[in-house]
Design an enzyme around this catalytic site. Structure first.
Site, PDB file in Angstrom:
ATOM      1  N   CYS A 112       0.896  -1.116   0.014  1.00  0.00           N
ATOM      2  CA  CYS A 112      -0.071   0.064  -0.065  1.00  0.00           C
ATOM      3  C   CYS A 112       0.760   1.278   0.091  1.00  0.00           C
ATOM      4  O   CYS A 112       1.739   1.298   0.810  1.00  0.00           O
ATOM      5  CB  CYS A 112      -0.697   0.142   1.288  1.00  0.00           C
ATOM      6  SG  CYS A 112      -1.423  -1.425   1.928  1.00  0.00           S
ATOM      7  N   GLU A 174      -7.353   9.120   1.439  1.00  0.00           N
ATOM      8  CA  GLU A 174      -6.896   8.809   0.266  1.00  0.00           C
ATOM      9  C   GLU A 174      -8.101   8.505  -0.693  1.00  0.00           C
ATOM     10  O   GLU A 174      -8.930   7.784  -0.097  1.00  0.00           O
ATOM     11  CB  GLU A 174      -6.032   7.444   0.240  1.00  0.00           C
ATOM     12  CG  GLU A 174      -4.851   7.601   1.133  1.00  0.00           C
ATOM     13  CD  GLU A 174      -3.766   6.613   1.446  1.00  0.00           C
ATOM     14  OE1 GLU A 174      -2.440   6.595   1.358  1.00  0.00           O
ATOM     15  OE2 GLU A 174      -4.662   5.066   1.285  1.00  0.00           O
TER      16      GLU A 174
END
Length: 254
Positions: A112, A174
């Site tokens: 990630c 995000e």
């Protein structure tokens, strides 16, 4: 794209990262005291700042994008989450190192991170920018070489918009591009990034997450959201995963 061209792009990416890292020296101060120096250097990377439709509206440092005081004002950046499966249909998990600034020691999906603000990782056609960033970070975090995860092997599925505080100071906000890839790879974790890895079946992951609180295991919020919302139906259909591709939708999970 040829392997030679891909390696050239990776060299350019690493060169740009090095220049950003050198510039971080002037930004460190009392607010960075007690943090791992290598992780502090990476805070100079330039993330892609976006609006809620994932359209680029600017760029800012990784540090700025992960401060809760900015997140609470609406600062939002582009990210990606890779789910890598082996030929046994097992998912590679990682436990983030204790040196990480956000969510240290948490278990999460394979990789990630963030595409950075330069041409190669801004490319939108076929989600090429996030796929290049995924290649770069799989090598950086897990030692998986580029030739083992070619760009054409990544499958883009969808995007989620989420927000999650890590502590009082740092957090995440995000629009996260979800990428699947199925390859047998050699894993050599960078201990500053990843303290542990393991492959799990879908049943093993269910048990792992169900018992996480009892066992004191911490799960990253984005991994928890993706698992609860999407993961298992997709996992059952790895051979036909492309039919789940949704280029238009951004799932708001905040």
């Amino acid at each position: 794209m040829s392997l030679q061209a891909g390696r050239r792009i990776l060299r350019e990416i690493n060169s740009i990262n090095h220049r950003f890292i050198k510039g971080m020296a002037s930004q460190t101060g009392d607010d960075m005291e007690g943090l791992d120096p290598t992780q502090v250097e990476l805070l100079a990377e330039q993330c892609i700042v976006v609006d809620e439709q994932d359209r680029k509206i600017g760029a800012d440092t990784k540090k700025s994008c992960h401060l809760m005081e900015n997140i609470n004002k609406g600062l939002l950046h582009r990210a990606f989450s890779v789910f890598l499966f082996n030929s046994k249909n097992e998912l590679l998990l990682q436990q983030r190192s204790d040196e990480k600034i956000t969510f240290p020691g948490y278990w999460t999906n394979t990789c990630c991170s963030h595409p950075l603000n330069f041409e190669a990782e801004l490319a939108l056609d076929d989600n090429l920018g996030v796929k290049r960033a995924a290649q770069r970070k799989l090598e950086h975090e897990l030692g998986i070489s580029q030739d083992q995860v070619p760009l054409e092997a990544f499958q883009y599925l969808t995007r989620i918009h989420y927000k999650a505080p890590s502590d009082g100071k740092w957090g995440e906000h995000e629009i996260d591009h979800i990428l699947f890839i199925q390859r047998d790879v050699d894993v050599k974790p960078n201990q500053n990034e990843v303290q542990s890895t393991k492959f799990v079946s879908s049943n093993e992951l269910r048990e792992f997450i169900d018992n996480s609180k009892v066992r004191g295991i911490k799960i990253t919020p984005w991994f928890g959201l993706i698992t609860q919302t999407f993961l298992y139906p997709w996992w059952k259909n790895l051979a036909d995963i492309e039919r789940f591709k949704d280029q238009e939708t951004i799932h708001k999970l905040v």
